[in-house]
Design a protein around this motif. Structure first.
Motif, PDB file in Angstrom:
ATOM      1  N   ALA A 165      65.839  10.621  52.206  1.00 56.27           N
ATOM      2  CA  ALA A 165      65.904   9.427  53.895  1.00 56.27           C
ATOM      3  C   ALA A 165      66.240   7.171  52.308  1.00 56.27           C
ATOM      4  CB  ALA A 165      65.267   9.436  53.795  1.00 56.27           C
ATOM      5  N   ILE A 166      66.135   7.714  50.983  1.00 51.99           N
ATOM      6  CA  ILE A 166      66.092   6.255  49.965  1.00 51.99           C
ATOM      7  C   ILE A 166      67.600   6.248  50.074  1.00 51.99           C
ATOM      8  CG2 ILE A 166      66.588   7.616  47.560  1.00 51.99           C
ATOM      9  CD1 ILE A 166      64.766   4.719  46.987  1.00 51.99           C
ATOM     10  N   ALA A 199      59.552   3.416  42.084  1.00 55.47           N
ATOM     11  CA  ALA A 199      58.703   4.079  41.967  1.00 55.47           C
ATOM     12  C   ALA A 199      57.236   3.900  42.097  1.00 55.47           C
ATOM     13  CB  ALA A 199      57.975   5.410  41.015  1.00 55.47           C
ATOM     14  N   LEU A 200      57.081   2.541  41.749  1.00 58.09           N
ATOM     15  CA  LEU A 200      55.628   1.489  41.976  1.00 58.09           C
ATOM     16  C   LEU A 200      55.079   1.543  43.499  1.00 58.09           C
ATOM     17  CD1 LEU A 200      54.012   0.578  39.698  1.00 58.09           C
ATOM     18  CD2 LEU A 200      54.689  -1.919  40.605  1.00 58.09           C
ATOM     19  N   PRO A 201      56.000   1.124  44.420  1.00 56.50           N
ATOM     20  CA  PRO A 201      54.976   0.434  45.593  1.00 56.50           C
ATOM     21  C   PRO A 201      54.847   2.195  46.301  1.00 56.50           C
ATOM     22  CG  PRO A 201      57.976   0.097  46.010  1.00 56.50           C
ATOM     23  CD  PRO A 201      56.890   0.451  44.382  1.00 56.50           C
ATOM     24  N   VAL A 214      61.807  -3.220  46.481  1.00 57.65           N
ATOM     25  CA  VAL A 214      62.298  -3.335  47.870  1.00 57.65           C
ATOM     26  C   VAL A 214      62.578  -1.902  48.519  1.00 57.65           C
ATOM     27  CG1 VAL A 214      63.276  -4.457  50.309  1.00 57.65           C
ATOM     28  CG2 VAL A 214      62.527  -5.739  48.287  1.00 57.65           C
ATOM     29  N   ILE A 215      63.283  -1.638  47.676  1.00 57.94           N
ATOM     30  CA  ILE A 215      64.129  -0.104  48.272  1.00 57.94           C
ATOM     31  C   ILE A 215      62.785   0.529  48.408  1.00 57.94           C
ATOM     32  CG2 ILE A 215      65.575   1.815  47.472  1.00 57.94           C
ATOM     33  CD1 ILE A 215      67.448   0.490  46.578  1.00 57.94           C
ATOM     34  N   LEU A 234      65.540  -8.751  36.491  1.00 55.52           N
ATOM     35  CA  LEU A 234      64.194  -8.866  37.267  1.00 55.52           C
ATOM     36  C   LEU A 234      65.403  -8.170  38.765  1.00 55.52           C
ATOM     37  CD1 LEU A 234      63.699 -12.632  36.391  1.00 55.52           C
ATOM     38  CD2 LEU A 234      61.653 -10.405  37.060  1.00 55.52           C
ATOM     39  N   GLU A 235      66.418  -8.693  38.678  1.00 55.69           N
ATOM     40  CA  GLU A 235      66.955  -8.209  39.356  1.00 55.69           C
ATOM     41  C   GLU A 235      66.873  -6.411  40.528  1.00 55.69           C
ATOM     42  OE1 GLU A 235      71.769  -8.853  41.238  1.00 55.69           O
ATOM     43  OE2 GLU A 235      71.658 -10.027  40.298  1.00 55.69           O
ATOM     44  N   LEU A 236      67.266  -6.347  38.755  1.00 54.18           N
ATOM     45  CA  LEU A 236      67.058  -4.629  39.125  1.00 54.18           C
ATOM     46  C   LEU A 236      65.583  -4.665  39.922  1.00 54.18           C
ATOM     47  CD1 LEU A 236      68.632  -3.441  36.408  1.00 54.18           C
ATOM     48  CD2 LEU A 236      69.354  -2.217  38.596  1.00 54.18           C
ATOM     49  N   PHE A 237      64.996  -4.623  39.346  1.00 53.70           N
ATOM     50  CA  PHE A 237      62.907  -4.672  40.073  1.00 53.70           C
ATOM     51  C   PHE A 237      62.867  -5.162  40.978  1.00 53.70           C
ATOM     52  CE2 PHE A 237      58.769  -5.417  40.495  1.00 53.70           C
ATOM     53  CZ  PHE A 237      58.047  -4.334  39.652  1.00 53.70           C
TER      54      PHE A 237
END
Length: 172
Positions: free
Chosen positions: A24-25, A84-86, A13-14, A5-8
């Motif tokens: 840029a990331i 990748a989701l965002p 957020v990133i 969950l912490e990784l997710f």
């Protein structure tokens, strides 16, 4: 919070606030990885080198490597999906609205404002990576040679990566 969950959360957020592509990331990712104790700066730079040498976008590759380093295969899968989701969500939303709003002055102003910020983020990542990677005269020479070869003679990045790896084997 469990590690997955912490990784997710961290990678979501990133992925949500990293405009300008993979390079840029890197500064966001480095700060997060070091702050959370996931890996050292030296290990992070090594992961960048590996990410550059493998197929695929650097942001996805880095998320996969950090996730794997932190929580094995499940961590790699979670971090990759989360970063990748965002972007996937935003692409679908932008595609639905883009052509309707693109020609408007406000939309153009947003893009004009984002471009210099993206250049700044990429420059900051290059500076941070350079401080670690260019640690002696040999590395500085390889860096300068790669810069000149790609900027002046448009040498293929693939050839530069292969040549730099060979130079590393021979000189280090």
């Amino acid at each position: 919070m469990s590690m997955l969950l912490e990784l997710f959360y961290a990678f979501f957020v990133i992925g949500s606030f990293s405009f300008g592509g993979g390079y840029a990331i890197l500064s966001f990712l480095q700060q997060e990885a070091e702050r959370r104790g996931w890996m050292s700066t030296e290990r992070f730079v090594d992961m960048i080198a590996i990410s550059q040498s493998t197929p695929g976008p650097i942001a996805i590759n880095m998320a996969t490597f950090v996730g794997y380093e932190t929580a094995g295969v499940p961590g790699a899968l979670v971090a990759t999906l989360a970063v990748a989701l965002p972007g996937m969500i935003l692409v679908v939303l932008f595609a639905l609205c883009f052509f309707h709003f693109y020609e408007r002055a406000g939309t153009q102003a947003v893009f004009k404002g984002l471009r210099p910020a993206v250049v700044g983020l990429i420059a900051a990542a290059a500076w941070q990576i350079g401080k670690v990677a260019v640690s002696d005269w040999i590395a500085a020479g390889i860096t300068l040679a790669a810069l000149v070869l790609i900027a002046k003679w448009k040498i293929s990045p693939v050839l530069l990566v292969i040549g730099s790896a060979i130079a590393g084997i021979l000189l280090f």
